[in-house]
Design a protein around this motif. Structure first.
Motif, PDB file in Angstrom:
ATOM      1  N   SER A  61     -48.122  29.254  -9.611  1.00  0.00           N
ATOM      2  CA  SER A  61     -49.258  28.690 -10.334  1.00  0.00           C
ATOM      3  C   SER A  61     -50.372  29.726 -10.442  1.00  0.00           C
ATOM      4  O   SER A  61     -51.113  29.739 -11.427  1.00  0.00           O
ATOM      5  N   ALA A  62     -50.485  30.624  -9.453  1.00  0.00           N
ATOM      6  CA  ALA A  62     -51.497  31.685  -9.517  1.00  0.00           C
ATOM      7  C   ALA A  62     -51.207  32.627 -10.676  1.00  0.00           C
ATOM      8  O   ALA A  62     -52.118  33.046 -11.390  1.00  0.00           O
ATOM      9  N   ASP A  63     -49.935  32.977 -10.877  1.00  0.00           N
ATOM     10  CA  ASP A  63     -49.570  33.847 -11.991  1.00  0.00           C
ATOM     11  C   ASP A  63     -49.804  33.149 -13.326  1.00  0.00           C
ATOM     12  O   ASP A  63     -50.245  33.771 -14.290  1.00  0.00           O
ATOM     13  N   ALA A  64     -49.524  31.861 -13.379  1.00  0.00           N
ATOM     14  CA  ALA A  64     -49.770  31.097 -14.602  1.00  0.00           C
ATOM     15  C   ALA A  64     -51.265  31.058 -14.910  1.00  0.00           C
ATOM     16  O   ALA A  64     -51.681  31.178 -16.063  1.00  0.00           O
ATOM     17  N   ALA A  65     -52.080  30.928 -13.859  1.00  0.00           N
ATOM     18  CA  ALA A  65     -53.534  30.919 -14.048  1.00  0.00           C
ATOM     19  C   ALA A  65     -54.014  32.289 -14.530  1.00  0.00           C
ATOM     20  O   ALA A  65     -54.875  32.377 -15.415  1.00  0.00           O
ATOM     21  N   LEU A  66     -53.454  33.363 -13.968  1.00  0.00           N
ATOM     22  CA  LEU A  66     -53.814  34.718 -14.399  1.00  0.00           C
ATOM     23  C   LEU A  66     -53.463  34.918 -15.872  1.00  0.00           C
ATOM     24  O   LEU A  66     -54.276  35.428 -16.649  1.00  0.00           O
ATOM     25  N   LYS A  67     -52.284  34.476 -16.263  1.00  0.00           N
ATOM     26  CA  LYS A  67     -51.874  34.591 -17.662  1.00  0.00           C
ATOM     27  C   LYS A  67     -52.844  33.836 -18.570  1.00  0.00           C
ATOM     28  O   LYS A  67     -53.262  34.341 -19.613  1.00  0.00           O
ATOM     29  N   ARG A  68     -53.214  32.642 -18.166  1.00  0.00           N
ATOM     30  CA  ARG A  68     -54.149  31.821 -18.943  1.00  0.00           C
ATOM     31  C   ARG A  68     -55.510  32.511 -19.060  1.00  0.00           C
ATOM     32  O   ARG A  68     -56.125  32.531 -20.126  1.00  0.00           O
ATOM     33  N   LEU A  69     -55.988  33.105 -17.957  1.00  0.00           N
ATOM     34  CA  LEU A  69     -57.266  33.810 -17.985  1.00  0.00           C
ATOM     35  C   LEU A  69     -57.219  35.010 -18.931  1.00  0.00           C
ATOM     36  O   LEU A  69     -58.177  35.262 -19.664  1.00  0.00           O
TER      37      LEU A  69
END
Length: 177
Positions: A61-69
């Motif tokens: 989920s952290a990587d998904a959040a980074l991608k979204r940012l």
């Protein structure tokens, strides 16, 4: 840069995957995986690509959040795999510079589009200790690449090294100014 045994071990362990299971997915035996991890047996280019596909398939989920940012950033920014230079994400501001849609570049290495200055800076990263985590950010001057599909203009960019949840390093590239 060849994949290191310690990287294979770390990525496998992050997924709670046994050597036997990884060996089965790669159609090799467990002893081969063990030899890779101990640095006794080199990994072929084809095996390295397959390993990356298997071990990078699970994102946190952290990587998904980074991608979204990255995607939602107003700045000209993109994220690449530090080892393969494959594009992982790009902001709309960055995509607006490109002459082809994001789908033409996503998941593909971008190093072939680099200007001479970017390619030289990338080659110098080993000597700087970038891959060993001794240097985590670098500002550099870029020249134009003259590519009609993915143009790069002369300017200044910031490279920041970020570790993803699976242990891979990524590079956040931000245009300055």
């Amino acid at each position: 840069m060849p994949i290191q045994g310690s990287t294979i071990r770390r990525m496998r362990r992050l997924r709670n995957m046994k050597q036997e299971h990884l060996a089965e997915l790669l159609s090799v035996n467990q002893a081969t995986v063990s030899r890779w991890e101990r640095g006794i047996l080199p990994v072929t280019a084809a095996q390295a690509r397959r390993l990356e596909d298997i071990l990078a398939s699970t994102s946190s989920s952290a990587d998904a959040a980074l991608k979204r940012l990255v995607e939602d950033s107003r700045r000209k920014v993109h994220l690449i795999c530090d080892r393969t230079h494959r594009l992982l994400a790009a902001s709309h501001a960055r995509q607006s510079e490109w002459r082809l849609p994001l789908s033409a570049f996503l998941g593909k290495p971008l190093l072939s589009y680099a200007s001479d200055e970017i390619a030289a800076a990338d080659r110098d990263l080993v000597d700087l200790g970038w891959h060993d985590g001794e240097v985590n950010s670098l500002t550099l001057e870029t020249g134009a690449n003259g590519n009609p599909h993915l143009p790069i203009v002369a300017g200044q960019v910031l490279w920041e090294r970020i570790l993803l949840a699976d242990g891979r390093a990524a590079r956040l590239v931000t245009t300055l100014g």
